[in-house]
Design a protein around this motif. Structure first.
Motif, PDB file in Angstrom:
ATOM      1  N   MET A  24      -9.345  14.980   6.488  1.00  9.32           N
ATOM      2  CA  MET A  24      -9.884  15.508   5.239  1.00  9.32           C
ATOM      3  C   MET A  24     -10.996  14.610   4.729  1.00  9.32           C
ATOM      4  O   MET A  24     -10.987  13.402   4.952  1.00  9.32           O
ATOM      5  N   THR A  25     -11.899  15.230   3.972  1.00  9.70           N
ATOM      6  CA  THR A  25     -12.925  14.471   3.270  1.00  9.70           C
ATOM      7  C   THR A  25     -12.315  13.906   1.987  1.00  9.70           C
ATOM      8  O   THR A  25     -11.293  14.415   1.510  1.00  9.70           O
ATOM      9  N   GLN A  61     -12.587   8.842  -8.554  1.00  9.28           N
ATOM     10  CA  GLN A  61     -12.714   7.394  -8.401  1.00  9.28           C
ATOM     11  C   GLN A  61     -11.350   6.752  -8.124  1.00  9.28           C
ATOM     12  O   GLN A  61     -11.242   5.839  -7.298  1.00  9.28           O
ATOM     13  N   THR A  62     -10.327   7.237  -8.811  1.00  7.28           N
ATOM     14  CA  THR A  62      -8.978   6.708  -8.599  1.00  7.28           C
ATOM     15  C   THR A  62      -8.512   7.001  -7.180  1.00  7.28           C
ATOM     16  O   THR A  62      -7.985   6.120  -6.495  1.00  7.28           O
ATOM     17  N   ILE A  63      -8.711   8.225  -6.733  1.00  5.78           N
ATOM     18  CA  ILE A  63      -8.307   8.599  -5.371  1.00  5.78           C
ATOM     19  C   ILE A  63      -9.131   7.821  -4.351  1.00  5.78           C
ATOM     20  O   ILE A  63      -8.606   7.369  -3.328  1.00  5.78           O
ATOM     21  N   SER A  64     -10.401   7.618  -4.637  1.00  6.49           N
ATOM     22  CA  SER A  64     -11.265   6.835  -3.755  1.00  6.49           C
ATOM     23  C   SER A  64     -10.730   5.416  -3.593  1.00  6.49           C
ATOM     24  O   SER A  64     -10.746   4.853  -2.489  1.00  6.49           O
ATOM     25  N   LYS A  65     -10.242   4.824  -4.674  1.00  4.26           N
ATOM     26  CA  LYS A  65      -9.666   3.474  -4.609  1.00  4.26           C
ATOM     27  C   LYS A  65      -8.406   3.465  -3.759  1.00  4.26           C
ATOM     28  O   LYS A  65      -8.198   2.559  -2.943  1.00  4.26           O
ATOM     29  N   HIS A  66      -7.568   4.492  -3.898  1.00  6.89           N
ATOM     30  CA  HIS A  66      -6.375   4.601  -3.056  1.00  6.89           C
ATOM     31  C   HIS A  66      -6.765   4.718  -1.581  1.00  6.89           C
ATOM     32  O   HIS A  66      -6.155   4.072  -0.722  1.00  6.89           O
ATOM     33  N   ILE A  67      -7.772   5.524  -1.294  1.00  2.87           N
ATOM     34  CA  ILE A  67      -8.240   5.688   0.087  1.00  2.87           C
ATOM     35  C   ILE A  67      -8.770   4.360   0.614  1.00  2.87           C
ATOM     36  O   ILE A  67      -8.511   3.987   1.766  1.00  2.87           O
ATOM     37  N   GLN A  68      -9.481   3.622  -0.206  1.00  5.86           N
ATOM     38  CA  GLN A  68     -10.024   2.325   0.192  1.00  5.86           C
ATOM     39  C   GLN A  68      -8.895   1.364   0.579  1.00  5.86           C
ATOM     40  O   GLN A  68      -8.978   0.673   1.603  1.00  5.86           O
ATOM     41  N   ALA A 105       0.828  -1.208   0.000  1.00  3.86           N
ATOM     42  CA  ALA A 105       0.000   0.000   0.000  1.00  3.86           C
ATOM     43  C   ALA A 105       0.861   1.257   0.000  1.00  3.86           C
ATOM     44  O   ALA A 105       0.611   2.189  -0.767  1.00  3.86           O
ATOM     45  N   ILE A 106       1.883   1.300   0.826  1.00  2.00           N
ATOM     46  CA  ILE A 106       2.698   2.518   0.910  1.00  2.00           C
ATOM     47  C   ILE A 106       3.761   2.574  -0.185  1.00  2.00           C
ATOM     48  O   ILE A 106       4.459   3.582  -0.314  1.00  2.00           O
ATOM     49  N   ALA A 107       3.867   1.524  -0.989  1.00  2.00           N
ATOM     50  CA  ALA A 107       4.803   1.557  -2.120  1.00  2.00           C
ATOM     51  C   ALA A 107       4.330   2.515  -3.207  1.00  2.00           C
ATOM     52  O   ALA A 107       5.139   3.026  -3.977  1.00  2.00           O
ATOM     53  N   ASP A 108       3.042   2.787  -3.251  1.00  2.00           N
ATOM     54  CA  ASP A 108       2.488   3.665  -4.285  1.00  2.00           C
ATOM     55  C   ASP A 108       2.682   5.126  -3.885  1.00  2.00           C
ATOM     56  O   ASP A 108       2.298   5.531  -2.787  1.00  2.00           O
ATOM     57  N   PRO A 109       3.276   5.948  -4.770  1.00  2.00           N
ATOM     58  CA  PRO A 109       3.531   7.355  -4.423  1.00  2.00           C
ATOM     59  C   PRO A 109       2.260   8.162  -4.152  1.00  2.00           C
ATOM     60  O   PRO A 109       2.276   9.056  -3.304  1.00  2.00           O
ATOM     61  N   THR A 110       1.176   7.845  -4.828  1.00  2.00           N
ATOM     62  CA  THR A 110      -0.069   8.579  -4.573  1.00  2.00           C
ATOM     63  C   THR A 110      -0.577   8.282  -3.175  1.00  2.00           C
ATOM     64  O   THR A 110      -1.010   9.184  -2.456  1.00  2.00           O
ATOM     65  N   ARG A 111      -0.496   7.033  -2.767  1.00  2.00           N
ATOM     66  CA  ARG A 111      -0.964   6.684  -1.417  1.00  2.00           C
ATOM     67  C   ARG A 111      -0.070   7.302  -0.348  1.00  2.00           C
ATOM     68  O   ARG A 111      -0.547   7.747   0.695  1.00  2.00           O
ATOM     69  N   ARG A 112       1.241   7.356  -0.615  1.00  2.00           N
ATOM     70  CA  ARG A 112       2.127   8.032   0.348  1.00  2.00           C
ATOM     71  C   ARG A 112       1.773   9.515   0.439  1.00  2.00           C
ATOM     72  O   ARG A 112       1.782  10.097   1.525  1.00  2.00           O
TER      73      ARG A 112
END
Length: 107
Positions: free
Chosen positions: A28-29, A42-49, A10-17
């Protein structure tokens, strides 16, 4: 069926970091998180999930709004796992630095 995700994947992905860094500053919402990226909501929602499934983020509700906050306990578990490796590399670099300070080229 419960999906088990690996926290390190999960933390390997730069967006999730980046999401973790944002939410570490303040809760944050999902919409506010998404505004910080050029990706779709939708992409950010998947990262949050994924981060939530790994328990790195937690949801809190305030009225109709859902806020995400970092799970400090889980982040500490990750940091505690990484710490011996950080110390090992720190020691190696310190030894290398001492060798380089004492190095005298042949003339």
């Amino acid at each position: 069926m419960e999906i088990r995700r690996d926290v390190f994947q999960a933390i390997a992905d730069p967006t999730r970091r980046a999401i973790l860094s944002l939410v570490a500053i303040q809760s944050m919402t999902p919409g506010v998180i998404a505004e910080n990226f050029n990706s779709s909501r939708q992409t950010i929602s998947k990262h949050i999930q994924i981060l939530t499934e790994c328990e790195l983020l937690e949801q809190t509700q305030n009225g109709r709004e859902i806020y995400y906050v970092t799970n400090a306990r889980k982040m500490k578990e990750v940091a505690d796992f990484i710490e011996p490796f950080r110390q090992m590399w720190d020691d190696r670099f310190n030894k290398l630095e001492n060798i380089m300070k004492n190095y005298k080229p042949k003339e």
